[in-house]
Design an enzyme around this catalytic site. Structure first.
Site, short mmCIF file in Angstrom:
data_model
loop_
_atom_site.label_atom_id
_atom_site.label_comp_id
_atom_site.label_asym_id
_atom_site.label_seq_id
_atom_site.Cartn_x
_atom_site.Cartn_y
_atom_site.Cartn_z
N GLY A 70 34.94 41.51 39.10
CA GLY A 70 34.28 42.57 39.86
C GLY A 70 35.15 43.41 40.77
N GLN A 71 36.47 43.29 40.69
CA GLN A 71 37.32 44.12 41.55
C GLN A 71 37.10 45.60 41.25
OE1 GLN A 71 38.35 41.17 40.58
NE2 GLN A 71 38.84 40.29 42.56
N ARG A 72 37.24 46.41 42.27
CA ARG A 72 37.02 47.86 42.13
C ARG A 72 37.81 48.42 40.95
NH1 ARG A 72 38.39 50.43 47.56
NH2 ARG A 72 40.47 49.86 46.88
N ILE A 74 38.74 47.09 38.21
CA ILE A 74 38.34 46.74 36.84
C ILE A 74 36.86 47.00 36.55
CG2 ILE A 74 40.24 45.09 36.48
CD1 ILE A 74 38.39 42.81 37.11
#
Lengths: 187, 359
Positions: A70-72, A74
């Site tokens: 869920g990182q910005r 990716i």
């Protein structure tokens, strides 16, 4: 077994498989929910760099659950996993007040995508065991879930770490899918 | 049909009132006591036992020193500038966001950053630390001791022997320059982290334990010296200084924790400690790793083993000599037979540990 029987069996087996997408911001607890759904231990979980996928059996269905990092950076790749999803599970860190707006915007974007139109939505208000957790009702309001149209949805308070509420969410998923397929058959 | 469906929907919207543990939460705990918000030029100390495994939030602080000398469920540190953080043991994740010019000591299961600039982190982390949109970050090995810290590690379910401080994953690498590097090994944590806001506390010079003027810290015997640290100082991914390596495995026993400490003490100054692991080996894996010592297989099944990777001239001999002195009927050790064998076994052990992390 004749060819026709075989085809019929294949088809019914296909119907019994569900593709479930598990999305949400980084640090929301997606992988912990994935492992909790699969009744696996939830200690020592490493931040997800790509995706994790698990097959979980539930009331005669085989659920293929996709947990995407869920990182910005990716999040743009989430859409690569949308196709043919039967249910969207969106996980929220109920204690992360700083990013309530950010998680709301991401959800909004997901729900606007054509590939996910009409797909039932389960929101997990995770980390309820923690001191700073906002109640699920407050999160539902913040996300404007009441205004959703053309989609069955549910919000479920849970603590993946303590294993509470996750099964209740899964039960809703199974009920929703069952009633959806029934109404399809009637058509 | 439509009618039937809407009826079902309406029913679904009202979940049955099920009681969860959080519905009967202890109202005596005030969440406000677990937030530090807007501290400027302050020194704030939370003594052991005052956080006691709850969640913690630090935000909007400036030029402050914040000591959370306890175990914590999870912690977010947001929008802080010029601050020092000393945090005992975090059971799940620590998340640093929008922080600049900060220094931090922390032990945790997960370490995450986003939108940070110029943060020095002395870290003990069970899983691979990650960063996103962060630059000029520096990492070093956690070195901290105070009374009760070891027990706090246990309460946070962290092992002092599982530390991946130098194995950083950057979600947003930049082609020109690396966003992070390792802190020079000679940097003294005592100088960086000393509690010295009160001038009187500096009187006992040369002594890293803090003066008696800061209530709650003196009796905690706070120390940043590596010889006191509950987490052993490892070189991690730093360049190896010697050709020879050796793996020592301390088998599980009632005293294996102390046995590992004794071993580290005995080889100190003779060899470099590269990395440590505490792991439960499956019978299959044990037979692969100890292929040359079948007599050890049984010992691996008593409980988690502690693996110590050393590097140094003649380090195989150094390790075997110490084992000859330390081993007893109650405490068994294994050491590689040669440096070449060590390299093979070390790779196997680390691969196995990584596999354990895969979901």
């Amino acid at each position: 077994m004749g060819l026709l029987d075989l085809l019929r069996k294949l088809k019914s087996d296909q119907n019994k498989e569900l593709r479930i997408l598990l999305l949400g911001l980084d640090n929301a607890g997606k992988t912990t929910i994935l492992k909790s759904l699969a009744s696996e231990e939830v200690t020592n979980i490493t931040p997800t760099q790509g995706f994790n996928v698990k097959s979980v059996n539930s009331s005669g269905f085989k659920l293929n659950v996709w947990d995407i990092g869920g990182q910005r950076r990716i999040r743009p790749y989430w859409r690569n996993y949308f196709e043919n999803s039967d249910v969207l599970i969106y996980v929220i860190d109920s204690t992360d007040r700083k990013r309530m707006e950010e998680t709301g915007l991401e959800l909004e974007e997901l729900l606007a995508d054509e590939k996910l139109s009409g797909v039932p939505l389960l929101v997990f208000a995770n980390k309820q065991d923690l001191l700073q957790a906002a109640p699920a009702s407050e999160i539902a309001e913040g996300l404007n879930l009441q205004t959703l149209r053309g989609r069955t949805w549910q919000i479920q308070a849970c603590s993946a770490l303590k294993g509470e509420g996750v099964q209740d969410g899964l039960e809703w998923v199974m009920k929703t899918v069952a009633s959806k397929s029934k109404s399809k058959k009637k058509k | 049909m439509g009618c039937c469906r809407s009826k079902m929907k309406a029913k679904d919207k009202i979940p049955e009132k099920k009681q969860y543990s959080w519905d009967k939460r202890n109202n005596e705990i005030d969440p406000k006591n677990f937030i530090i918000d807007g501290a400027v030029d302050e020194t704030i100390i939370r003594k052991p036992g005052t956080i006691n495994g709850q969640q913690f939030v630090v935000q909007n602080c400036k030029n402050s020193k914040i000591y959370l000398l306890d175990h914590v469920a999870t912690i977010t540190v947001d929008d802080c500038t010029g601050c020092l953080f000393v945090i005992g043991a975090v059971k799940s994740s620590i998340f640093l966001r929008d922080c600049q010019d900060c220094k931090c000591i922390v032990a945790c299961q997960q370490f995450r950053t986003r939108d940070c600039q110029k943060v020095d982190v002395f870290l003990s982390c069970t899983t691979q630390p990650i960063m996103e949109s962060s630059a000029r970050m520096r990492f070093g090995c956690y070195q901290l001791a105070y009374q009760g810290l070891l027990e706090q590690f246990q309460q946070a379910m962290l092992s002092v022997y599982n530390n991946n401080w130098s194995n950083i994953h950057d979600f947003t690498p930049t082609p020109q320059s690396k966003n992070w590097k390792m802190i020079h090994e000679d940097v003294s944590l005592s100088e960086l982290f000393q509690v010295n806001s009160n001038p009187q506390s500096e009187q006992g010079n040369g002594d890293n334990t803090v003066g008696s003027t800061l209530d709650g810290v003196s009796e905690s015997k706070l120390s940043f010296k590596n010889e006191d640290s509950v987490v052993p100082l490892t070189r991690g991914a730093r360049e190896k200084r010697y050709d020879d390596s050796c793996l020592v495995v301390v088998f599980h026993s009632a005293n294996s924790f102390k046995a590992s400490k004794d071993f580290l003490e005995a080889v100190k100054d003779k060899v470099d400690l590269i990395q440590t692991k505490e792991v439960t080996l499956s019978p299959d894996e044990a037979s692969r790793i100890f292929a040359d010592s079948p007599s050890m297989w049984k010992s691996t099944q008593r409980g988690p083993v502690i693996g110590l990777e050393f590097n140094g001239d003649d380090c195989v001999k150094v390790c075997h000599d110490v084992i000859a002195k330390l081993s007893s009927e109650d405490q068994q050790y294994y050491a590689s037979k040669s440096s070449a064998a060590a390299k093979r076994v070390i790779d196997q052990l680390y691969n196995f540990c990584e596999m354990q992390m895969i979901v």
